[in-house]
Design an enzyme around this catalytic site. Structure first.
Site, PDB file in Angstrom:
ATOM      1  N   VAL A 122      -0.432  -6.607  -1.043  1.00 30.27           N
ATOM      2  CA  VAL A 122      -1.568  -6.716  -1.964  1.00 30.27           C
ATOM      3  C   VAL A 122      -1.834  -5.370  -2.644  1.00 30.27           C
ATOM      4  CG1 VAL A 122      -4.073  -7.003  -2.066  1.00 30.27           C
ATOM      5  CG2 VAL A 122      -2.682  -8.669  -0.830  1.00 30.27           C
ATOM      6  N   GLU A 123      -1.733  -4.294  -1.877  1.00 27.87           N
ATOM      7  CA  GLU A 123      -2.087  -2.978  -2.406  1.00 27.87           C
ATOM      8  C   GLU A 123      -1.076  -2.444  -3.416  1.00 27.87           C
ATOM      9  OE1 GLU A 123      -4.770  -1.251  -2.108  1.00 27.87           O
ATOM     10  OE2 GLU A 123      -5.783  -2.520  -0.649  1.00 27.87           O
ATOM     11  N   THR A 124       0.210  -2.503  -3.079  1.00 26.78           N
ATOM     12  CA  THR A 124       1.204  -1.819  -3.938  1.00 26.78           C
ATOM     13  C   THR A 124       2.504  -2.603  -4.124  1.00 26.78           C
ATOM     14  OG1 THR A 124       2.139  -0.615  -2.049  1.00 26.78           O
ATOM     15  CG2 THR A 124       0.360   0.468  -3.262  1.00 26.78           C
TER      16      THR A 124
END
Length: 331
Positions: A122-124
């Protein structure tokens, strides 16, 4: 006859704006006050900090980006951003590639492999998009040009300068997101200082290009925020009337006792070992709503990003990654 070159004219204007912006930053009273604080409280060199802020730049695009977060979208628009075939398949590949490290993190911190993978996804997108902003520019902009959250970002700017000094980094070169989040797991500076770890024990903490340290740091972050090994995260719920509306609150922290659900017309398949208190959740669909109960571990995910949308996206992505991974291994 001298002819005006519009390209040179544009360059001149841009240089003028650039210099004016820098001068405005370093000459601002609040920046000078911040430098004085860092000198007195943390023994920084005033000349060095002055040079750093003289080279830092403010950016309107950063303020614009933080003013329209994805978490402002309804669930039916937010979910498709993260629950995609590509993100699921890439998550499975990441799990396969770093399975040994992920299993070690699960053993040490109690956080399931698929949850750690989903956070990074989700983040990167598993480290592929870790941010193209200089962190000093992001944090300076938000600390001094974003009054709505200036106190928080001023604190993070302080943490960032402490972090770079401790880690021997040049603060002008560290890259991250528009909000100053860094590396594969997108840690803000205070999170790095408190929770990032050297999981491969090579003598340095590197969450930018070292997935092993990133994986261990996510696991450590969750454990330190109260993750309960072996416990559930969330389950679907049903409602029988509008009485459920009284159970909705702005707080993300579990507060509703299990034995109170019936009086709000809420039901779910609960187990004896589920959390004593839960968070009742409503998500907007294109046509109607869906309901969930979030347990203590759901709340822990919201400590990473204070959003019930975010936590549900991580939870559902982790389930999809685990299902796909198990399916591959069964064949």
């Amino acid at each position: 006859m001298r002819i005006f070159n519009p390209v040179f004219g544009l360059i001149f204007i841009l240089l003028f704006v650039f210099q004016t912006t820098n001068a405005a930053l370093i000459d601002r009273p609040e920046v000078k006050e911040f430098i004085d604080e860092m000198v007195v409280e943390h023994d920084f060199d005033a000349e060095m900090l002055t040079d750093i802020f003289d080279k830092a730049t403010l950016s309107k695009s950063i303020v614009k980006a933080i003013s329209r977060p994805a978490e402002a979208k309804p669930w039916y628009m937010y979910r498709p951003i993260f629950l995609t075939d590509d993100r699921i398949n890439s998550g499975v590949k990441f799990l396969q590639q770093y399975e040994e490290t992920l299993l070690r993190a699960e053993q040490v911190y109690g956080v399931p492999v698929e949850v750690i993978v989903a956070i990074i996804g989700v983040e990167t997108r598993y480290g592929k998009h870790a941010g193209g902003y200089k962190v000093i520019n992001s944090l300076s902009t938000l600390a001094f040009d974003y009054p709505k959250r200036s106190k928080f970002f001023r604190s993070e700017l302080k943490e960032f300068l402490l972090m770079t000094r401790e880690q021997g980094m040049d603060p002008l070169l560290v890259m991250g997101s528009y909000a100053g989040a860094m590396g594969i797991p997108q840690f803000i500076s205070s999170s790095f200082r408190n929770f990032a770890i050297d999981f491969d024990e090579d003598g340095k903490i590197d969450i930018w290009i070292n997935p092993v340290d990133a994986i261990g740091s996510v696991g450590n972050y969750f454990k330190e925020h109260g993750w309960q090994a072996g416990k559930r995260i969330a389950i679907p719920a049903q409602v029988t009337s509008d009485s459920y509306l009284a159970a909705l609150t702005d707080s993300l922290e579990p507060h509703l006792k299990i034995d109170e659900l019936a009086e709000f017309g809420i039901s779910a398949e609960l187990r004896p070992d589920d959390s004593a208190e839960i968070k009742f959740l409503e998500y907007e669909l294109k046509d109607g709503q869906e309901f969930w109960l979030g347990f203590d571990n759901f709340y822990v995910i919201t400590r990473y990003n204070h959003s019930a949308l975010y936590a549900m996206a991580v939870f559902q992505l982790s389930n999809e990654i685990r299902t796909k991974y198990n399916s591959i291994n069964e064949n």
